[in-house]
Structure formats: structure tokens, C-alpha cells
Design a protein around this motif. Structure first.
Motif, mmCIF file in Angstrom:
data_model
loop_
_atom_site.group_PDB
_atom_site.id
_atom_site.type_symbol
_atom_site.label_atom_id
_atom_site.label_comp_id
_atom_site.label_asym_id
_atom_site.label_seq_id
_atom_site.Cartn_x
_atom_site.Cartn_y
_atom_site.Cartn_z
ATOM 1 N N VAL A 129 74.447 41.489 44.522
ATOM 2 C CA VAL A 129 74.314 40.082 44.897
ATOM 3 C C VAL A 129 73.798 39.987 46.330
ATOM 4 N N ARG A 130 74.435 40.762 47.241
ATOM 5 C CA ARG A 130 74.020 40.692 48.641
ATOM 6 C C ARG A 130 74.542 41.902 49.410
ATOM 7 N N ARG A 131 73.744 42.366 50.350
ATOM 8 C CA ARG A 131 74.223 43.345 51.335
ATOM 9 C C ARG A 131 74.889 42.606 52.480
ATOM 10 N N GLU A 132 75.859 43.280 53.152
ATOM 11 C CA GLU A 132 76.525 42.716 54.328
ATOM 12 C C GLU A 132 77.077 41.317 54.031
ATOM 13 N N TRP A 133 77.915 41.235 52.982
ATOM 14 C CA TRP A 133 78.538 39.955 52.599
ATOM 15 C C TRP A 133 79.554 39.569 53.675
ATOM 16 N N ALA A 134 79.359 38.406 54.272
ATOM 17 C CA ALA A 134 80.166 38.009 55.428
ATOM 18 C C ALA A 134 81.574 37.581 55.031
ATOM 19 N N THR A 135 82.570 38.055 55.795
ATOM 20 C CA THR A 135 83.922 37.512 55.758
ATOM 21 C C THR A 135 84.270 37.129 57.193
ATOM 22 N N ASP A 136 85.395 36.445 57.379
ATOM 23 C CA ASP A 136 85.742 36.015 58.735
ATOM 24 C C ASP A 136 86.293 37.142 59.596
ATOM 25 N N ILE A 137 86.387 38.361 59.038
ATOM 26 C CA ILE A 137 86.814 39.510 59.840
ATOM 27 C C ILE A 137 85.759 40.611 59.838
ATOM 28 N N GLY A 138 84.572 40.302 59.340
ATOM 29 C CA GLY A 138 83.497 41.287 59.322
ATOM 30 C C GLY A 138 82.854 41.364 57.951
ATOM 31 N N PRO A 139 81.673 41.979 57.858
ATOM 32 C CA PRO A 139 80.950 42.030 56.592
ATOM 33 C C PRO A 139 81.364 43.215 55.722
ATOM 34 N N VAL A 140 81.487 42.955 54.427
ATOM 35 C CA VAL A 140 81.669 44.044 53.470
ATOM 36 C C VAL A 140 80.277 44.533 53.085
ATOM 37 N N ASP A 141 80.119 45.835 52.864
ATOM 38 C CA ASP A 141 78.785 46.429 52.732
ATOM 39 C C ASP A 141 77.960 45.839 51.587
ATOM 40 N N LEU A 142 78.529 45.825 50.388
ATOM 41 C CA LEU A 142 77.814 45.279 49.228
ATOM 42 C C LEU A 142 78.717 44.334 48.457
ATOM 43 N N MET A 143 78.153 43.227 48.009
ATOM 44 C CA MET A 143 78.853 42.384 47.049
ATOM 45 C C MET A 143 78.065 42.453 45.750
ATOM 46 N N CYS A 144 78.750 42.842 44.682
ATOM 47 C CA CYS A 144 78.099 43.034 43.388
ATOM 48 C C CYS A 144 78.806 42.201 42.320
ATOM 49 N N ARG A 145 78.186 42.164 41.150
ATOM 50 C CA ARG A 145 78.835 41.591 39.965
ATOM 51 C C ARG A 145 78.709 42.610 38.838
ATOM 52 N N ASP A 146 79.696 42.602 37.926
ATOM 53 C CA ASP A 146 79.676 43.559 36.820
ATOM 54 C C ASP A 146 79.141 42.907 35.552
ATOM 55 N N GLU A 147 79.239 43.612 34.452
ATOM 56 C CA GLU A 147 78.675 43.121 33.191
ATOM 57 C C GLU A 147 79.379 41.871 32.689
ATOM 58 N N GLN A 148 80.643 41.669 33.110
ATOM 59 C CA GLN A 148 81.396 40.470 32.746
ATOM 60 C C GLN A 148 81.252 39.372 33.795
ATOM 61 N N ASP A 149 80.343 39.572 34.749
ATOM 62 C CA ASP A 149 80.065 38.627 35.841
ATOM 63 C C ASP A 149 81.207 38.551 36.848
ATOM 64 N N GLY A 150 82.088 39.562 36.862
ATOM 65 C CA GLY A 150 83.151 39.616 37.850
ATOM 66 C C GLY A 150 82.622 40.083 39.199
ATOM 67 N N TRP A 151 83.305 39.673 40.266
ATOM 68 C CA TRP A 151 82.905 40.040 41.621
ATOM 69 C C TRP A 151 83.483 41.399 42.010
ATOM 70 N N ILE A 152 82.689 42.208 42.707
ATOM 71 C CA ILE A 152 83.141 43.509 43.201
ATOM 72 C C ILE A 152 82.646 43.687 44.628
ATOM 73 N N ALA A 153 83.583 43.936 45.540
ATOM 74 C CA ALA A 153 83.251 44.240 46.932
ATOM 75 C C ALA A 153 83.213 45.757 47.086
ATOM 76 N N VAL A 154 82.118 46.279 47.617
ATOM 77 C CA VAL A 154 81.923 47.726 47.771
ATOM 78 C C VAL A 154 81.852 48.064 49.253
ATOM 79 N N GLU A 155 82.739 48.951 49.690
ATOM 80 C CA GLU A 155 82.701 49.451 51.054
ATOM 81 C C GLU A 155 82.191 50.889 51.023
ATOM 82 N N ILE A 156 81.248 51.208 51.914
ATOM 83 C CA ILE A 156 80.559 52.495 51.869
ATOM 84 C C ILE A 156 80.855 53.291 53.140
ATOM 85 N N LYS A 157 81.225 54.549 52.948
ATOM 86 C CA LYS A 157 81.484 55.456 54.069
ATOM 87 C C LYS A 157 80.825 56.800 53.789
#
Length: 229
Positions: A129-157
Motif C-alpha cells: 500500500v505504501r512505504r514509510e507509513w506514518a504514525t505519530d511516533i514514527g514511520p513503519v517501513d511497509l504497510m501492506c494488505r493480504d489476500e483477505q484485504d487485511g492490513w499488515i505493518a512490516v518492519e524491516i531490519k
């Protein structure tokens, strides 16, 4: 930025009511109106005891600070009784235009770029959906959706330890405040995930996946696994 070290007791009222008895704490007020209360002990050394995101209103009286944040018809309020001020300094940190966002090292930044292009390595059927998805405490690396259209926040290290799980946990807490994303799941993706981080992630219902940079770059084929019935 104002940094005050003081023996203080703190009463919070708003969505719930809490009280912190008298102890020595760091009170941090940022130029953007953020306010945080820090302890020097335990897990609270990396996470504030209390915090309010901007915009806030801060009233100062002799021996007392009151921090307010209005959200619609409701009000969050921190009432801080200052029993002893040990240090109180204000530092000029420069303008917001002169500040710079966190620059990730080459490997970590490249991992994010490649996984944004190939999110299926983070989970079957994932789409970006978007890279660097903004939150009020900093951006999460990737925001994705799955096959059921559910939201998934991905943090990458590059290498993920317990602190990476804690970071993703904080992001999920903030993201889930939005009722439309209340079921958002988390995935920790890294080249190496330490055993302790795996245990903590699983305990918090956070998925994890180790990724191979050479495979993502197309430099070699992924390892094939043989399953025997």
C-alpha cells in the motif's frame, strides 16, 4: 527542547486514570508540543511512562505543570506535582527544516526497497500500500494488505533483536487506534532474527520472516525444500 529532571508525582486523566507516585523522572517537552515522561529503569528506559502527542497546551504554575490535549469533546490531562527540580535546561535544536530523517544503512535501506517491490516475501499474497507509513511516533517501513484485504505493518531490519519487536509493537498500538485498522497484523522481516526476538514476536502474535538479500536481488535462486509425506 526543554529537559527537566525532577522528583515528581503524576496524575493522568482521560481515556483512563493512572497515578505515578513520587520519583525522579525526566520531563521532556519538544518544540512541536510533544510531551514525554521518562524513567531510567527497566523497560521504561526505551519507552516513556506517559506521553502526549501535539498539539498540547502546557500550563506552568509554581511547583506544578499541567499538560492538556483536546480530542473532540474529551480532554487528556497530565497533572505533575514538582517536589524537587534537580535540573531544568532548554536547548536550541535548530529549525525543523534543518533536521533530517533517520538515514538507514545501505543494506537496510536496500532491503526495504526490494521488499516494497516484492512484498510476497513478507507473506503470501501481500501487496504494498505504501512505504514509510506514518504514525505519530514514527514511520513503519511497509504497510501492506493480504489476500483477505487485511492490513499488515512490516518492519524491516538487517539484524532483528528484541528492540525490533518492541518497536513494531509500539507502531501496532498506535495504528490500531484507528478503528478501520484495529485488526492490523505485524510482520518482522530481517536477514537475521535473533532467537529471543522470535520468541517475543510469537508471544505477541507478530509474524517473522528471514529474507535473503541475494535472492531478493535475483542473484541466486531461493533454496528449495523437500517435504516428505
Amino acid at each position: 527542547m526543554r529537559l527537566m529532571v525532577a522528583r515528581c508525582s503524576i496524575h493522568y486523566s482521560g481515556r483512563l486514570t493512572t497515578h505515578l507516585p513520587e520519583a525522579t523522572r525526566l520531563l521532556m517537552t519538544k518544540a512541536d508540543g510533544s510531551f514525554m515522561v521518562w524513567s531510567d529503569y527497566g523497560g521504561q528506559s526505551v519507552k516513556p511512562l506517559n506521553w502526549m502527542t501535539p498539539p498540547t497546551v502546557i500550563d506552568e504554575e509554581p511547583g506544578r505543570l499541567i499538560v492538556r490535549k483536546f480530542a473532540g469533546s474529551s480532554e487528556d490531562k497530565l497533572e505533575i506535582e514538582l517536589h524537587e527540580v534537580i535540573s531544568d535546561v532548554t536547548l536550541e535544536m535548530g529549525s525543523a527544516d534543518a533536521d533530517h530523517a533517520l538515514a538507514k544503512d545501505g543494506v537496510e535501506a536496500h532491503l526495504q526497497e526490494l521488499l516494497a517491490e516484492q512484498p510476497h516475501w513478507c507473506g503470501e499474497g501481500f501487496r504494498l500500500v505504501r512505504r514509510e507509513w506514518a504514525t505519530d511516533i514514527g514511520p513503519v517501513d511497509l504497510m501492506c494488505r493480504d489476500e483477505q484485504d487485511g492490513w499488515i505493518a512490516v518492519e524491516i531490519k538487517r539484524v532483528a533483536g528484541i528492540e525490533a519487536v518492541e518497536q513494531l509493537t509500539r507502531y501496532l498500538q498506535r495504528i490500531r487506534l484507528d478503528s478501520a485498522m484495529g485488526e492490523c497484523r505485524g510482520v518482522l522481516a530481517a536477514q537475521v532474527i535473533k532467537p529471543q526476538a522470535r520468541v517475543l514476536a510469537e508471544a505477541r502474535d507478530i509474524a517473522w520472516v528471514e529474507v535473503d538479500l541475494a535472492v531478493l536481488r535475483g542473484e541466486r535462486e531461493p533454496n528449495l525444500r523437500l517435504f516428505v509425506a
